[in-house]
Design an enzyme around this catalytic site. Structure first.
Site, PDB file in Angstrom:
ATOM      1  N   TYR A 142      33.154  28.765  96.903  1.00  0.00           N
ATOM      2  CA  TYR A 142      32.954  27.423  97.244  1.00  0.00           C
ATOM      3  C   TYR A 142      32.511  27.396  98.448  1.00  0.00           C
ATOM      4  O   TYR A 142      31.839  26.083  99.070  1.00  0.00           O
ATOM      5  CB  TYR A 142      34.239  26.562  97.153  1.00  0.00           C
ATOM      6  CG  TYR A 142      34.764  26.139  95.894  1.00  0.00           C
ATOM      7  CD1 TYR A 142      34.298  26.757  94.673  1.00  0.00           C
ATOM      8  CD2 TYR A 142      36.261  25.716  95.615  1.00  0.00           C
ATOM      9  CE1 TYR A 142      34.722  26.527  93.361  1.00  0.00           C
ATOM     10  CE2 TYR A 142      36.542  25.464  94.535  1.00  0.00           C
ATOM     11  CZ  TYR A 142      35.947  25.969  93.331  1.00  0.00           C
ATOM     12  OH  TYR A 142      36.690  25.885  92.205  1.00  0.00           O
ATOM     13  N   LYS A 193      39.152  39.140  88.777  1.00  0.00           N
ATOM     14  CA  LYS A 193      38.502  39.789  87.844  1.00  0.00           C
ATOM     15  C   LYS A 193      37.760  41.028  88.363  1.00  0.00           C
ATOM     16  O   LYS A 193      36.436  41.102  88.333  1.00  0.00           O
ATOM     17  CB  LYS A 193      37.448  38.824  87.417  1.00  0.00           C
ATOM     18  CG  LYS A 193      37.868  37.573  86.593  1.00  0.00           C
ATOM     19  CD  LYS A 193      38.081  37.930  85.123  1.00  0.00           C
ATOM     20  CE  LYS A 193      36.924  38.003  84.183  1.00  0.00           C
ATOM     21  NZ  LYS A 193      37.218  38.470  82.838  1.00  0.00           N
ATOM     22  N   ASP A 226      41.479  36.041  83.530  1.00  0.00           N
ATOM     23  CA  ASP A 226      41.322  34.981  81.830  1.00  0.00           C
ATOM     24  C   ASP A 226      42.512  35.521  81.308  1.00  0.00           C
ATOM     25  O   ASP A 226      43.213  34.620  80.566  1.00  0.00           O
ATOM     26  CB  ASP A 226      40.122  35.501  81.292  1.00  0.00           C
ATOM     27  CG  ASP A 226      39.878  37.116  81.339  1.00  0.00           C
ATOM     28  OD1 ASP A 226      40.674  37.738  82.104  1.00  0.00           O
ATOM     29  OD2 ASP A 226      38.770  37.732  80.548  1.00  0.00           O
ATOM     30  N   ASP A 250      41.896  27.359  91.688  1.00  0.00           N
ATOM     31  CA  ASP A 250      41.600  26.012  91.158  1.00  0.00           C
ATOM     32  C   ASP A 250      41.910  25.797  89.829  1.00  0.00           C
ATOM     33  O   ASP A 250      42.534  24.735  89.300  1.00  0.00           O
ATOM     34  CB  ASP A 250      40.079  25.708  91.792  1.00  0.00           C
ATOM     35  CG  ASP A 250      39.675  24.244  91.748  1.00  0.00           C
ATOM     36  OD1 ASP A 250      40.760  23.324  91.274  1.00  0.00           O
ATOM     37  OD2 ASP A 250      38.592  23.914  91.799  1.00  0.00           O
ATOM     38  N   ASP A 254      45.230  23.947  88.142  1.00  0.00           N
ATOM     39  CA  ASP A 254      45.186  22.667  87.032  1.00  0.00           C
ATOM     40  C   ASP A 254      45.636  23.181  85.715  1.00  0.00           C
ATOM     41  O   ASP A 254      46.433  22.015  85.158  1.00  0.00           O
ATOM     42  CB  ASP A 254      43.695  22.372  86.967  1.00  0.00           C
ATOM     43  CG  ASP A 254      43.220  21.137  88.200  1.00  0.00           C
ATOM     44  OD1 ASP A 254      43.924  21.229  88.964  1.00  0.00           O
ATOM     45  OD2 ASP A 254      42.439  20.400  87.912  1.00  0.00           O
TER      46      ASP A 254
END
Ligand code: NAD
Length: 370
Positions: A142, A193, A226, A250, A254
């Site tokens: 970000y 990852k 994942d 993030d 959520d």
């Protein structure tokens, strides 16, 4: 008697409505506890824009740096849709996070038994769920440079975001994760990852080294982000503290939010470094929800996310775990009575207003503390 300074920033929309209930809670603690909270109030967001043509003033940032904790409502709303980008309401909150170096975002996903049927997952998967998603908040993709969109001149464009992490950034968020776990069920799951990303390789390596050096007493597990996302909806109770970078954190937070029902139920804390001189950790506590313009002014907002955010302040800034537990228990008890604000209403439940829910929680506090 310990005295602490709180800066209350109610903001816009339902912010002032839910902050009103926190003020009742602060008064209750000042009356019933061994700690005294002194409060100051300040503007941010649209309310600050209306008064000063900026979404936060330098003076408020200075006061925030001086406070022992900041309790924040929410900012934004359609009234300010057309104000210049740099002074839009959300910019005030972003500046506060940045200027205070709030790099660690803690979002608990807690499923109150009375609300287990409001989750999109089966009751037995979420009933009694109590996990934390810890997200790195000031680094990663970000913020990494270069961050560009280039016109290639042949009808095509190329967009670039840069995922970048340095050792110290991973270490400091890792340290928060291990310290949190030590106060809970002593387990950290680190998600990245590393199979396809260099930042994932470094993330994994730094977490392992930090664990071996300082936190051998805590269990450390690694999952690819994942696969971890899949595990989070398959059997979330296997986790205690999940730590991830800004982007994965993030997304994962959520997902965890949906496990527990309404946005009106979700608190959060954003923590900075411990100041070497004052030994204090900068911290801001806020509900995950926004200013909910669709229901603002109606007195029907759910105050629980805001009240639970204050309980997090007691836990993480003031070491008042017993009082934080008491607030969480009072919230659970009010829900168990069948009281619901409109966002969490269910068949047979009694729908109450913001202040009625706040008052019911205060009554439960009186009863539990007696
Ligand atoms: P929102 O969280 O304000 O609302 C989403 C939905 O959830 C709405 O239907 C709302 O009524 C409901 N809701 C949210 N909190 C609730 C509560 N406590 N009780 C009952 N219902 C609740 O998100 P949005 O509508 O996308 O954004 C509205 C404004 O808030 C925008 O200006 C946005 O930029 C801003 N926002 C601010 C923050 C913040 O201050 N940290 C966070 C998110 C959004």
């Amino acid at each position: 008697m310990a005295t602490y300074k709180l800066l209350l920033i109610a903001g816009d929309g339902i912010g002032p409505e839910v902050m009103g209930e926190v003020k009742k809670l602060i008064a209750w603690i000042n009356k019933n506890g061994k700690t005294r909270f002194e409060t100051e109030e300040a503007l941010a967001g649209g309310a600050c824009y209306d008064a000063h043509r900026v979404s936060i003033t330098d003076e408020t940032v200075a006061r925030a740096k001086n406070a022992d904790a900041i309790i924040f409502g929410s900012v934004g709303g359609p009234k300010w849709d057309k104000v210049p980008y740099e002074v839009r309401p959300e910019a005030g909150l972003l500046r506060l996070r940045k200027d205070l170096g709030l790099f660690a975002n803690i979002r608990p996903a807690l499923c109150y038994p009375a609300l287990a049927d409001s989750s999109s997952l089966k009751r037995d998967v979420v009933d009694g769920l109590d996990i934390i998603i810890l997200r790195e908040l000031t680094g990663g993709v970000y913020f990494g440079e270069p961050k560009t969109i280039t016109d290639l001149g042949n009808g095509q464009k190329r967009a670039v975001d840069t995922q970048v992490y340095e050792t110290y950034e991973i270490e400091r968020i890792g340290r928060v994760a291990f310290e949190l776990a030590r106060k809970r069920r002593n387990k950290v799951t680190s998600m990245e990852k590393r199979n396809v990303m260099k930042t994932g390789v470094l993330w994994h390596e730094v977490m392992d080294e930090l664990h071996g050096r300082e936190f051998k007493d805590v269990t450390l597990e690694h999952q690819l982000a994942d696969a971890g996302a899949m595990q989070l909806v398959r059997w979330p109770k296997q986790f205690d503290v999940i730590v991830a970078d800004n982007l994965f954190g993030d997304v994962l937070s959520d997902i965890a939010a949906t496990l527990t029902g309404s946005l009106g139920m979700l608190p959060s804390a954003s923590l900075g470094e411990v100041d070497s001189q004052t030994k204090k950790r900068r911290a801001l506590y806020e509900p995950v929800h926004g200013s909910a313009p669709d229901i603002a002014g109606k007195g029907i907002a759910n105050p629980i996310a805001m009240l639970a955010s204050f309980a997090m302040a007691l836990r993480y800034s003031f070491g008042m775990d017993a009082q934080a537990d008491l607030i969480d228990a009072a919230i659970a008890a009010a829900l168990a009575q069948g009281l619901r604000t409109a966002d969490i209403k269910s068949e047979g439940a009694k729908v109450v207003s913001t202040s009625q829910m706040g008052d019911a929680i205060m009554e439960e506090l009186d009863r539990l503390a007696a």
